[in-house]
Design a protein around this motif. Structure first.
Motif, PDB file in Angstrom:
ATOM      1  N   THR A  87       5.263  -1.175   0.719  1.00 51.41           N
ATOM      2  CA  THR A  87       4.897  -1.204   2.040  1.00 51.41           C
ATOM      3  C   THR A  87       6.351  -1.628   2.865  1.00 51.41           C
ATOM      4  O   THR A  87       6.331  -1.537   3.926  1.00 51.41           O
ATOM      5  CB  THR A  87       3.814  -2.455   2.655  1.00 51.41           C
ATOM      6  OG1 THR A  87       4.286  -3.707   2.050  1.00 51.41           O
ATOM      7  CG2 THR A  87       2.654  -2.162   1.997  1.00 51.41           C
ATOM      8  N   GLU A 137      -1.115 -22.443   3.234  1.00 48.27           N
ATOM      9  CA  GLU A 137      -1.300 -21.495   3.837  1.00 48.27           C
ATOM     10  C   GLU A 137       0.222 -20.823   4.765  1.00 48.27           C
ATOM     11  O   GLU A 137       0.898 -21.863   5.251  1.00 48.27           O
ATOM     12  CB  GLU A 137      -2.098 -21.705   5.325  1.00 48.27           C
ATOM     13  CG  GLU A 137      -3.757 -21.122   5.074  1.00 48.27           C
ATOM     14  CD  GLU A 137      -3.879 -19.708   4.525  1.00 48.27           C
ATOM     15  OE1 GLU A 137      -3.180 -18.988   4.959  1.00 48.27           O
ATOM     16  OE2 GLU A 137      -4.922 -19.531   3.702  1.00 48.27           O
ATOM     17  N   ILE A 138       0.429 -19.794   4.820  1.00 49.25           N
ATOM     18  CA  ILE A 138       1.506 -19.319   5.526  1.00 49.25           C
ATOM     19  C   ILE A 138       1.533 -19.418   7.186  1.00 49.25           C
ATOM     20  O   ILE A 138       0.494 -19.602   7.608  1.00 49.25           O
ATOM     21  CB  ILE A 138       1.617 -17.661   5.330  1.00 49.25           C
ATOM     22  CG1 ILE A 138       0.934 -16.650   6.088  1.00 49.25           C
ATOM     23  CG2 ILE A 138       2.072 -17.435   3.990  1.00 49.25           C
ATOM     24  CD1 ILE A 138       1.228 -15.247   5.916  1.00 49.25           C
ATOM     25  N   THR A 154       5.412 -14.952   9.975  1.00 48.97           N
ATOM     26  CA  THR A 154       5.781 -13.774   9.592  1.00 48.97           C
ATOM     27  C   THR A 154       7.094 -13.415   9.338  1.00 48.97           C
ATOM     28  O   THR A 154       7.871 -14.133   9.984  1.00 48.97           O
ATOM     29  CB  THR A 154       5.277 -12.606  10.619  1.00 48.97           C
ATOM     30  OG1 THR A 154       5.757 -12.910  11.769  1.00 48.97           O
ATOM     31  CG2 THR A 154       3.508 -12.645  10.566  1.00 48.97           C
ATOM     32  N   ILE A 155       7.537 -12.107   8.893  1.00 50.94           N
ATOM     33  CA  ILE A 155       8.810 -11.774   8.871  1.00 50.94           C
ATOM     34  C   ILE A 155       9.279 -11.581  10.315  1.00 50.94           C
ATOM     35  O   ILE A 155       8.590 -11.090  11.004  1.00 50.94           O
ATOM     36  CB  ILE A 155       8.814 -10.352   8.020  1.00 50.94           C
ATOM     37  CG1 ILE A 155       8.367 -10.594   6.423  1.00 50.94           C
ATOM     38  CG2 ILE A 155      10.201  -9.695   8.043  1.00 50.94           C
ATOM     39  CD1 ILE A 155       9.479 -11.537   5.607  1.00 50.94           C
ATOM     40  N   ASN A 195       8.239  -8.062   3.207  1.00 48.48           N
ATOM     41  CA  ASN A 195       6.869  -7.651   3.579  1.00 48.48           C
ATOM     42  C   ASN A 195       6.287  -6.879   2.549  1.00 48.48           C
ATOM     43  O   ASN A 195       5.355  -5.988   3.216  1.00 48.48           O
ATOM     44  CB  ASN A 195       6.860  -7.179   4.959  1.00 48.48           C
ATOM     45  CG  ASN A 195       5.510  -7.998   5.626  1.00 48.48           C
ATOM     46  OD1 ASN A 195       4.767  -8.559   4.878  1.00 48.48           O
ATOM     47  ND2 ASN A 195       5.403  -7.783   7.019  1.00 48.48           N
ATOM     48  N   GLU A 196       6.334  -7.038   1.409  1.00 42.77           N
ATOM     49  CA  GLU A 196       5.771  -6.176   0.304  1.00 42.77           C
ATOM     50  C   GLU A 196       4.297  -6.765   0.336  1.00 42.77           C
ATOM     51  O   GLU A 196       4.225  -7.800  -0.059  1.00 42.77           O
ATOM     52  CB  GLU A 196       6.455  -5.950  -0.727  1.00 42.77           C
ATOM     53  CG  GLU A 196       5.649  -5.753  -2.201  1.00 42.77           C
ATOM     54  CD  GLU A 196       4.903  -4.516  -2.058  1.00 42.77           C
ATOM     55  OE1 GLU A 196       5.427  -3.330  -1.430  1.00 42.77           O
ATOM     56  OE2 GLU A 196       3.766  -4.322  -2.590  1.00 42.77           O
ATOM     57  N   CYS A 197       3.082  -5.968   0.580  1.00 43.37           N
ATOM     58  CA  CYS A 197       2.110  -6.277   0.516  1.00 43.37           C
ATOM     59  C   CYS A 197       1.577  -7.046  -0.926  1.00 43.37           C
ATOM     60  O   CYS A 197       1.147  -8.142  -0.738  1.00 43.37           O
ATOM     61  CB  CYS A 197       0.910  -5.037   0.555  1.00 43.37           C
ATOM     62  SG  CYS A 197      -0.614  -5.359   0.405  1.00 43.37           S
ATOM     63  N   TYR A 222       2.419 -11.046  -1.362  1.00 43.97           N
ATOM     64  CA  TYR A 222       2.114 -12.124  -0.712  1.00 43.97           C
ATOM     65  C   TYR A 222       1.453 -12.936  -2.004  1.00 43.97           C
ATOM     66  O   TYR A 222       1.472 -14.477  -1.678  1.00 43.97           O
ATOM     67  CB  TYR A 222       0.843 -11.850   0.180  1.00 43.97           C
ATOM     68  CG  TYR A 222       1.248 -11.417   1.569  1.00 43.97           C
ATOM     69  CD1 TYR A 222       1.136 -11.945   2.807  1.00 43.97           C
ATOM     70  CD2 TYR A 222       1.908 -10.300   1.810  1.00 43.97           C
ATOM     71  CE1 TYR A 222       1.766 -11.960   3.877  1.00 43.97           C
ATOM     72  CE2 TYR A 222       2.596  -9.604   2.883  1.00 43.97           C
ATOM     73  CZ  TYR A 222       2.185 -10.633   4.202  1.00 43.97           C
ATOM     74  OH  TYR A 222       2.766 -10.471   5.511  1.00 43.97           O
TER      75      TYR A 222
END
Lengths: 311, 311
Positions: B119, B237-238, B241-242, B282-284, B287
């Protein structure tokens, strides 16, 4: 243009902000979690319910656990007797209907907004079941405030009696779709657009509840006319992708002869039939529904002025 | 620059083209299916095995059924005794190792390429386990032929003895990563880039097997130095975001103070430490591995000329 009569609506005293109806559409999940952390329970005089609707799907990182929750709010599903073997999402739909509805009743929340993502390049869209002056005024307000960022309205074209999705549980309701974003991924740009759309909805409600009149005007709405499936072989396997000229070009009028698919062996398939506007182009979740894109017609609605009904 | 000695390698007589190792990375799935439909079994004198490696994950539309297949090709997994309760992917890894390997043996395919999507906005990347003049020459050939489209090489930095991914089963091997593409979605542009990369690999092999010498030259390789996780709260929990300035900017050198994360409440987190190149931003699938992006160092390699070993 004829002068339109003022329409009045009851104040919007209760709002539900819902996310995670599809567990892998992460923007709504995190907008809701953030509002829960901030303990948002009231905005002005409006009480706000912030609900993570499908926690099991969120934990799994999938659209749903057993079936698509956003197809479970039909009258049939909401009234089906629950048993030990009931599907998780049907059970959850009935819980949500008890908490935020019941659908079609006086007890239902005044406004229900449900937060979604799409892999299609659709920017911000508001999805409606039926034309409703109040929610179209909210749409127009958001569109004007977010300009030049495109914000669009889609009429799903399902009568409210057949409505199967969560937002139908509120007296008024719409889904906010923001994309493009891959499932299972959270992008800052998409998060900020979603958050802004929710905030503007709250701003409109505050203005409305304080007695403002929102003037008459025009809005454009895309109404779903039909869906187009991918080309497939005899075994049902897809044999083509969305054509590069259509990919990422949601809402751009498709004319006869425009390329729509490119086969794996390099052949172009052209659009036939009526000139319509494509959207949800290459939406991930629609592969299993056999939908490559929807086609819709653009209609202009004349909105009457609206204000709050005074008791 | 000193003149480098000619290196010679055995002809590339057997190639495996693998897809669907991650079931929701659809480009490889459809490139493989298309090659199977076309009954590609030989290109020139090279025999070609075309393999859909994780059919169960493909049918589920998920990365994997029980565990990540592309972590199952370690010596430990390949030699673990199979029982009734063995994980599907471990069983499948042993089947693939029997079919295309065994890993490290003379019977293994000469070249194994495994097709992946990300992604992240990475264009075409070739991923290597260890530096190997033959595969780096293939990389250089592809890069030159596809210019101005950027094609990059990544050295994963895992010694071959610890290698856990499918391409390590071949005598030579690499993964082809193409993105950005959402999981579960097939884009024509990404399909065409992947197909072209596979075709150019086959072209190189034909030229090599026919006796061509590939001249000495330079290539740049990004070597993974470390991974960076998302900011998290006490519950894990994050919380961010990027950052929009990093999103979609894979391979652009990160300097101290450059924004890397944007928190849900609007704070920017800056890059600290060494100046390195980010990728898989941000590769799916990362996570769950607690990786927001990798950071790598760019190294220039001097390639010796290579040609086929004559018996």
């Amino acid at each position: 243009m004829q002068k339109m009569e003022l329409e009045s609506f009851s104040p919007v005293s209760t709002v539900a902000v819902c996310g995670g109806t599809h567990g892998n559409e992460l923007t709504g999940v995190y907008v809701v979690r953030e509002m829960q952390k901030q303990k948002v329970e009231k905005v002005g005089l409006t009480s706000v319910d912030v609900v993570l609707t499908n926690p099991r799907a969120v934990a799994l990182g999938r659209r749903y656990a057993e079936m698509d929750l956003n197809r479970c709010f039909s009258d049939a599903h909401l009234s089906s007797p629950l048993t030990e073997s009931s599907v998780y999402e049907v059970r959850r739909a009935q819980e949500l209907n008890a908490q935020l509805g019941p659908k079609g009743s006086e007890a239902a929340v005044d406004l229900l907004i449900d937060l979604h993502n799409t892999t299609a390049n659709m920017g911000v869209c508001l999805l409606f079941y039926s034309i409703d002056w109040l929610t179209l005024h909210i749409y127009r307000y958001i569109k004007n405030k977010m300009s030049p960022l495109p914000v669009r309205a889609i009429d799903v074209g399902v009568p409210i009696s057949d409505a199967y999705s969560l937002e139908a549980v509120g007296k008024h309701g719409f889904a906010i779709e923001v994309g493009p974003q891959p499932n299972g991924v959270l992008r800052a740009d998409i998060f900020n657009m979603m958050k802004k759309t929710v905030d503007l909805t709250m701003d409109w409600i505050q203005e409305f509840n304080s007695g403002c009149t929102f003037e008459a005007g025009e809005v454009e709405v895309f109404t779903v006319v039909k869906s187009v499936d991918y080309p497939r072989d005899q075994t049902g396997e897809i044999t083509a992708t969305i054509h590069p000229e259509l990919q990422d070009n949601d809402f751009k009028l498709l004319r006869r002869g425009d390329p729509v698919f490119l086969s794996f062996t390099g052949e172009t398939v052209e659009h036939e039939g009526d000139e319509l506007h494509p959207f949800f182009v290459n939406e991930c979740a629609y592969y299993e529904k056999k939908i490559a894109f929807h086609l819709g017609q653009k209609t202009t609605f004349q909105l009457p002025p609206v204000c709050m009904k005074k008791n």
